[in-house]
Design a protein around this motif. Structure first.
Motif: not given
Lengths: 327, 288, 427
Positions: A88-91, A96-99, A268-272, A276-277
């Motif tokens: 989650m934190f590294g890979d 992170w986008h959702a955050v 979650g689109g368009p393009v993310d 949301m988390y």
């Protein structure tokens, strides 16, 4: 702190006429040892917590250290230590986008929604002809929840050929496909959240009703104007309820799932842009069958929002006024 | 209060502000709902193409079609939803009130800890709880029994809705503690104070709880979907999704019609109960 | 490693203890007394499918009075969430419907019963199925699902608008370049965009890959390179630049798989990329007359795909009975007549012939005609998409949309998709 309660008279000493059984158990010493009573009243909740809430929560905590995928039987679940958390934190860039999406949403939508709710509640607080109907009408949007119909309504409003653009056209503004554009889709989601301001509004209304009218009368005698009355009576008296709404709407803001799910068809689109988390968590858990990972996400969420809540409670001490004199 | 505003008649322009603002806001808030209402009268192919509020060809048949679309009449789904919602309201109002009283008014050991735990239960995203909860309820033997609503209702009897506990705590803390102290001097214990002081003054909190419990239950989809497996036992939100199978058949018109209809009971419920909210506390205890 | 182990042990105990206590009083006792068997049966679909299925099952009960059914049906939304949850609680239905997006997920985790032994013993008869069709239910070496219908890729077009503007109709076998030119011309003539941009559509990409000697998957691996994706994205970037497709926001709407959101339904494009058997349902949602042809390029790249399967739960207590029901639904002429083409063209070829000849719905006829036309040309079916396919599909949409909205160029979007897809299937 202005002490409000002094001006209110205690109720009739009705308990005297009540069943004597309550007094039999020896009068409670005036001090606060309602220990036993406390646990008696708390029993249903404690039972519910132990039997219904705690076990699934602990299970999910356990699963967050596994590769649980829903379909594999519990007995074959593999312990993978901190791998989910490391990933989650590294890979996981999408994480992170959702955050980021969630932070933007929560920080914009929550204050706007609370502001709208408080404003309308103040407007509707006085009784006038049809005020009940108005309250109902303003509450209606919240009733739609996350239905398919709601998604279609919102799309029809905010699409390229939708009503919003028609109105903008009157002013010579050329619109865009708000819901289907990655730059603005989150904005329509925020508007939807604000539009559904009914729940905090109702709580504000109920809170406003709890403000003793004597206080307003006293303030009026002192020659306080509308604004002064609002600042010195309404706001402090309403502060527990404001606090409640703030905490709850912040939590809801971060947890915002339903509208994002419905509006984006679960993607979650368009393009993310509306990822949301909790929506991402759901996709990981139920669409990708990575429930272990989703559980880890959930616990990181719990801890983060828990910290936010603690901060809110701490700051609440400075501005929330309780009539019960506790902190 | 009404008399106070009417005493200020001379300020005409200012007295217009409120109604104008209200009307504007109402228009803004209602437009999407009107769109929904209009759409419920459109023919299916028009729904997908015509974005205006007004239907080109009126199709009131969406309503009877939707009502009788399934082997089970839609009224049955409303009844099921109503049953679940009312039971939830009763359960929440009772159990959460008890817990809230303890948290807000009583002193006992570990109160702070339990309160924090209670708030903590609000924070975990529910999606990771669905599977463990299902597994657990199934091991209780509640799933697929003759009365499939058990898993939907029993948790509420045990105050698992921390939201409402917290709501009521906040309201109760707005009740002056002097009232308790006075009652204690009169010889009341924790129970009598609950019965004679806190309960009557908790009406706004109870009404809010009732309103929210009802509406959220009425709208809850996922849990009801997971636990209900019998067409006759489905609730309205679950049944609403039956109209549109995204991979195949769809009945958009009837879906809109039933969506509009499903708003009616909640709306009426709200309009009826908000009165209690408005009358609220002013008339009960404080003014004596 | 000792601290986590201790923690793990504590956690496991915390969970196992209550469950063990509870387990004692729980469980479902299938009261199969006096030879009565009740089978649970779960599918997604609409009201029409429900009626037909109930009817066919009633026929089975009539013929086998000892077997009754407890059916559950719902729309596609939430179906797989519920199925997964039921499975987790060891409460999956005896028989459930599933499609190729999820078959491998369930099969590789041994949720589905391997039907091979029933096939070998003749209790499950697939001899009348096209071989490639029943094989499309094989995951690894297990027969995980029985194909309950056949479909193939179909390009649906708006006949009314094209004819009104005097445009020629698309034809099976057009090259991709010709098709895009056609779409550009038709779009200019009708004022409606010529075609939906299918770059986010895995099934279109798949056909295109096969025409280029590649495949979407080879076994459990991706069958294409980053360069292939890039070429595919560039092909459609060209089409968008040439105005053969609508704008990115409209394409995004069409990227939803819902029938009601297909651009040919909402009138925002002249053609949509769907499964041929969806044609009748699409037609119901628009007044314009529709037609259907194969995807562009060599149609032999298309294959007979199982539109959906029925699977038997491995934990079922009545597997033999459940398999017999599957066999009945697929092979019994009367049942076949009742079920019709609701789940796709009937798998059993004898039944297919008789159903096809008796159908009266013109759009269904068009869909059957396309399959008939293609059936001789169909190439060998690929293997069922592996575990992780559902994620790969959504990753393709994500990457393609990034290219469509211009937030990434085709090369970058292709790179992004290839990486994400690789990660998804190797989990």
């Amino acid at each position: 702190m202005s002490n409000v309660a002094v001006s209110t008279r205690p109720p009739e000493p009705r308990p005297r006429s009540g069943p004597a059984a309550h007094q039999r158990r020896g009068r409670p010493t005036r001090h606060r040892d309602d220990g036993r009573a406390g646990y008696v009243f708390l029993t249903p909740w404690l039972l519910g917590f132990a039997a219904i809430t705690a076990i699934p929560m602990l299970m999910s905590l356990y699963l967050s250290f596994t590769n649980y995928d829903i379909l594999t039987p519990w007995s074959d679940v593999e312990w993978i230590g901190l791998k989910n958390y490391e990933r989650m934190f590294g890979d996981d860039p999408a994480y992170w986008h959702a955050v980021k999406v969630t932070l933007i949403f929560a920080f914009i939508a929550t204050p706007l929604k609370l502001g709208a709710a408080l404003g309308v509640a103040l407007l509707l607080n006085r009784s006038f002809r049809g005020s009940g109907l108005f309250r109902g009408l303003f509450y209606l949007p919240s009733l739609l929840g996350g239905s398919v119909a709601l998604a279609m309504v919102w799309h029809s409003l905010f699409d390229r050929g939708g009503s919003v653009n028609a109105v903008l056209g009157w002013f010579g503004v050329e619109g865009r496909a708000w819901v289907n554009d990655p730059d603005t889709a989150l904005g329509t989601l925020i508007l939807l959240a604000v539009w559904q301001f009914g729940a905090p509004m109702v709580i504000f209304l109920a809170g406003l009703k709890q403000v003793p009218t004597e206080l307003y009368e006293a303030a009026e005698v002192d020659g306080a104007g509308n604004l002064r009355r609002f600042l010195s009576v309404t706001l402090p008296m309403l502060s527990p309820v404001i606090f409640f709404n703030l905490v709850l709407e912040t939590i809801h803001g971060f947890q915002g799932f339903t509208s994002a799910f419905v509006l984006s068809g679960g993607t979650g689109g368009p393009v993310d842009s509306t990822l949301m988390y909790t929506l991402y968590l759901y996709i990981r858990g139920f669409a990708n069958y990575e429930m272990g990972y989703a559980s880890a996400m959930a616990w990181v969420f719990l801890i983060t929002i828990g910290l936010v809540t603690v901060v809110l409670f701490r700051t609440g001490r400075f501005w929330v006024h309780y009539s019960d004199g506790d902190d | 209060m009404v008399s106070r505003t009417s005493a200020r008649r001379p300020f005409k322009p200012r007295s217009l502000v409120r109604p104008v603002v209200l009307l504007l806001l109402t228009a803004l808030v209602l437009y999407p709902l009107l769109w929904m209402l209009g759409t419920s009268f459109k023919a299916p192919e028009e729904i997908l193409n015509n974005v205006s509020v007004w239907p080109q060809s009126w199709t009131p048949a969406n309503y009877p079609d939707g009502w009788t679309h399934f082997d089970v009449g839609f009224g049955r789904y409303f009844l099921n939803s109503f049953l679940v919602a009312v039971l939830t309201v009763v359960a929440n109002c009772t159990s959460c009130l008890l817990a809230a009283y303890a948290f807000a008014r009583l002193r006992f050991r570990l109160r702070g800890l339990w309160f924090a735990v209670m708030i903590g239960t609000l924070l975990l995203p529910s999606h990771v709880l669905i599977v463990p909860q299902f597994v657990m309820f199934r091991s209780f033997g509640w799933v697929g029994g003759p009365w499939p609503y058990l898993p939907l209702i029993v948790p509420h009897l045990l105050a698992t809705d921390a939201f409402f506990v917290f709501l009521m705590v906040q309201f109760m803390r707005g009740i002056p503690r002097e009232l308790d102290d006075a009652a204690k001097i009169d010889g009341c214990g924790a129970y009598s104070i609950f019965r004679y002081v806190v309960l009557p003054l908790s009406r706004p909190a109870l009404v809010s709880t009732a309103i929210f419990s009802f509406i959220w239950t009425w709208n809850d989809f996922f849990r009801q979907l997971v636990y209900l497996s019998d067409l006759e036992k489905y609730t309205a939100p679950v049944a609403l999704t039956l109209f549109i199978d995204s991979t195949g058949q769809s009945a958009v018109g009837p879906m809109f019609a039933m969506s509009v209809l499903s708003l009616a009971p909640v709306f009426l419920f709200f309009v009826a109960f908000q009165r209690l909210l408005v009358e609220g506390i002013n008339t009960t205890g404080l003014k004596g | 490693m000792t601290a986590p182990r201790l923690f793990r042990g504590l956690m496991a105990a915390a969970i196992a203890l209550p469950l063990a206590l509870l387990g004692a009083c729980g469980g479902d006792d299938d009261s199969s007394n006096s030879g009565k068997t009740e089978l649970t049966f779960f599918w997604w679909g609409g009201e029409a499918r429900a009626k037909l299925t109930e009817q066919a099952l009633a026929l089975y009960t009539q013929k086998h009075p000892g077997v009754t059914f407890k059916t559950t049906w719902q729309a596609n939304q939430g179906y797989f969430d519920k199925l997964a949850t039921l499975t987790a609680g060891d409460g999956a239905p005896d028989i459930f419907q599933i499609d190729d997006n999820y078959l491998a997920e369930y099969a590789t985790r041994n949720v589905t019963e391997d039907l091979t032994k029933y096939q070998d013993s003749g209790k499950l008869d697939v001899t009348k199925f096209p071989e490639s069709l029943w094989k499309y239910g094989v995951v690894g070496d297990k027969l995980a699902g029985l194909a309950m219908g056949e479909n193939t890729q179909g390009l649906v077009f708006n006949k009314t608008k094209l004819e009104a503007a005097g445009q020629e109709l698309p034809k099976t076998g057009m090259s991709w370049a010709d098709f895009i030119t056609w779409a550009q011309r038709a779009g200019a003539a009708t004022g409606t965009a010529g075609t939906m941009d299918p770059s986010a559509d895995y099934k279109a990409f798949w056909v295109w890959l096969r025409q280029n000697g590649k495949d979407f998957y080879t076994g459990n691996q991706l069958g294409f390179a980053k360069e292939d994706v890039q070429k595919w994205f560039e092909l459609w970037k060209g089409a968008r630049d040439a105005k053969a497709t609508p704008t990115a926001d409209v394409i995004h709407e069409g990227n939803a798989t819902d029938i009601t959101k297909q651009l040919v339904v909402t009138g925002k494009a002249l053609t949509s990329w769907v499964w041929a058997n969806q044609m009748p349902d699409i037609q119901k949602n628009t007044k314009d007359e529709l037609g259907v042809v194969a995807y562009p390029g060599d149609p032999s790249a298309q294959w007979a795909r199982a539109s959906m399967y029925l699977s038997v739960y491995r934990g079922s207590k009545h597997k033999d009975a459940a398999v017999d029901v599957l066999n009945f639904l697929a092979n019994d002429p009367e049942a076949g007549k009742i079920l019709g083409t609701d789940r796709g063209l009937p798998s059993n070829l004898d039944i297919r012939t008789s159903v096809a000849s008796s159908t009266s719905d013109p759009s269904m006829k068009a869909s059957i005609a396309l399959e008939d036309e293609l059936v001789s040309k169909f190439g060998p079916a690929p293997t069922v998409p592996p575990k992780g396919h559902a994620t790969v599909k959504t990753e393709l949409i994500k990457a393609a949309e990034a290219a469509q909205f211009g937030t990434a160029d085709p090369a970058k979007a292709a790179e992004q998709f290839r990486t994400a897809a690789q990660a998804a299937i190797s989990r």
